[in-house]
Design a protein around this motif. Structure first.
Motif, PDB file in Angstrom:
ATOM      1  N   SER A  50      47.344  -1.772  25.800  1.00 40.15           N
ATOM      2  CA  SER A  50      46.986  -0.368  25.992  1.00 40.15           C
ATOM      3  C   SER A  50      45.457  -0.224  25.966  1.00 40.15           C
ATOM      4  CB  SER A  50      47.587   0.491  24.880  1.00 40.15           C
ATOM      5  OG  SER A  50      48.997   0.387  24.888  1.00 40.15           O
ATOM      6  N   TRP A  51      44.978   0.851  26.581  1.00 42.37           N
ATOM      7  CA  TRP A  51      43.537   1.104  26.556  1.00 42.37           C
ATOM      8  C   TRP A  51      43.074   1.400  25.125  1.00 42.37           C
ATOM      9  CZ3 TRP A  51      40.471  -0.049  30.431  1.00 42.37           C
ATOM     10  CH2 TRP A  51      40.956  -0.042  31.747  1.00 42.37           C
ATOM     11  N   SER A  52      41.912   0.909  24.797  1.00 39.02           N
ATOM     12  CA  SER A  52      41.324   1.207  23.494  1.00 39.02           C
ATOM     13  C   SER A  52      40.846   2.660  23.460  1.00 39.02           C
ATOM     14  CB  SER A  52      40.134   0.275  23.225  1.00 39.02           C
ATOM     15  OG  SER A  52      39.070   0.572  24.130  1.00 39.02           O
ATOM     16  N   SER A  53      40.499   3.144  22.265  1.00 37.10           N
ATOM     17  CA  SER A  53      39.881   4.467  22.161  1.00 37.10           C
ATOM     18  C   SER A  53      38.524   4.446  22.857  1.00 37.10           C
ATOM     19  CB  SER A  53      39.683   4.865  20.692  1.00 37.10           C
ATOM     20  OG  SER A  53      40.930   4.928  20.026  1.00 37.10           O
ATOM     21  N   CYS A  54      38.142   5.605  23.387  1.00 35.78           N
ATOM     22  CA  CYS A  54      36.845   5.704  24.063  1.00 35.78           C
ATOM     23  C   CYS A  54      35.725   5.530  23.037  1.00 35.78           C
ATOM     24  CB  CYS A  54      36.728   7.049  24.771  1.00 35.78           C
ATOM     25  SG  CYS A  54      35.329   7.152  25.920  1.00 35.78           S
ATOM     26  N   SER A  55      34.673   4.883  23.439  1.00 39.66           N
ATOM     27  CA  SER A  55      33.566   4.625  22.506  1.00 39.66           C
ATOM     28  C   SER A  55      32.708   5.857  22.241  1.00 39.66           C
ATOM     29  CB  SER A  55      32.670   3.507  23.065  1.00 39.66           C
ATOM     30  OG  SER A  55      32.097   3.895  24.309  1.00 39.66           O
ATOM     31  N   ALA A  56      32.926   6.928  22.985  1.00 43.22           N
ATOM     32  CA  ALA A  56      32.170   8.165  22.763  1.00 43.22           C
ATOM     33  C   ALA A  56      33.069   9.350  23.071  1.00 43.22           C
ATOM     34  CB  ALA A  56      30.918   8.210  23.638  1.00 43.22           C
TER      35      ALA A  56
END
Length: 228
Positions: A50-56
């Motif tokens: 799955s996609w990681s959390s957005c860095s910002a």
């Protein structure tokens, strides 16, 4: 690779059985394993995670996902998976909210009065930075004020009304009467100017000539007697 078999055969001819002799005992063939090492297995990619959390949260960040070279895992000299084990993409690209900040105050304005108490004002703008992208406006007032020139204004003196004329200094023959006034309408204050002019004035009075009562002069000498 992966395990094969080698075989070999023999014949019962050294010598061949004859004249009722027995056949050879045992098997006329033999085998053995060969190339038992595992065959090369080229790696294959598993599915992406799955996609990681957005860095910002805003303003543009990055999110990533990974995959493993485990479907199957390379083995026995097989080739690794081709390509990258990870990929990334931009996320939350909308501009971040910018809360407004006050700029510096302007210089104080001129006082609204030269004396007696006036007001000075100064202003500031919500532009350091200006609110943007849904950010909050500056809190508080964009203007400020303070008292100025609080000293009392000068009051120039003004003459009050003249007093009644005084009694004439003579009953007849010309006298003088005077009258006075005070610098109290208003009284000079706070450095104001004194009244200009005189605080008194005079005028002639009873100018008619005084009555003169008759008075006898001295007698003359006696005259000659009227009879001898």
């Amino acid at each position: 690779c992966g395990g094969g078999t080698q075989t070999r055969t023999r014949s019962c001819n050294d010598p061949a059985p004859a004249h009722g002799g027995r056949n050879c005992e045992g098997s006329d063939s033999g085998s053995r394993p060969c190339n038992t090492e595992g065959c090369p297995v080229d790696g294959g990619w598993s599915g992406f995670s799955s996609w990681s959390s957005c860095s910002a949260k805003c303003g543009g960040g990055t999110k990533s996902r990974t995959r493993l070279c485990s479907n199957p895992t390379p083995a026995h000299g097989g080739n690794d998976c081709e390509g990258s084990g990870s990929e990334s993409q931009s996320c939350n690209t909308k501009a971040c909210p910018v809360d407004g900040g006050w700029g510096a105050f302007s210089t104080w304005s001129s006082c609204s009065a030269d004396c007696g108490g006036g007001t000075q004002t100064r202003t500031r703008s919500c532009n350091d930075p200006a609110p943007a992208h849904g950010g909050r406006n500056c809190e508080g007032s964009d203007s400020d004020s303070r008292p100025c020139n609080t000293e009392e204004c000068p009051v120039d003196g003004g003459w009050g009304a003249f007093s009644p004329w005084s009694t004439c200094s003579a009953d007849c023959g010309g006298g003088t009467q005077t009258r006075t006034r005070s610098c109290n309408n208003p009284t000079p204050a706070h450095g104001g100017s004194e009244c200009q002019g005189s605080d008194s004035e005079s005028q002639p009075c009873n100018t008619d000539k005084c009555p003169i009562d008759g008075g006898w002069s001295a007698f003359s000498t006696w005259s000659t007697c009227s009879a001898d």
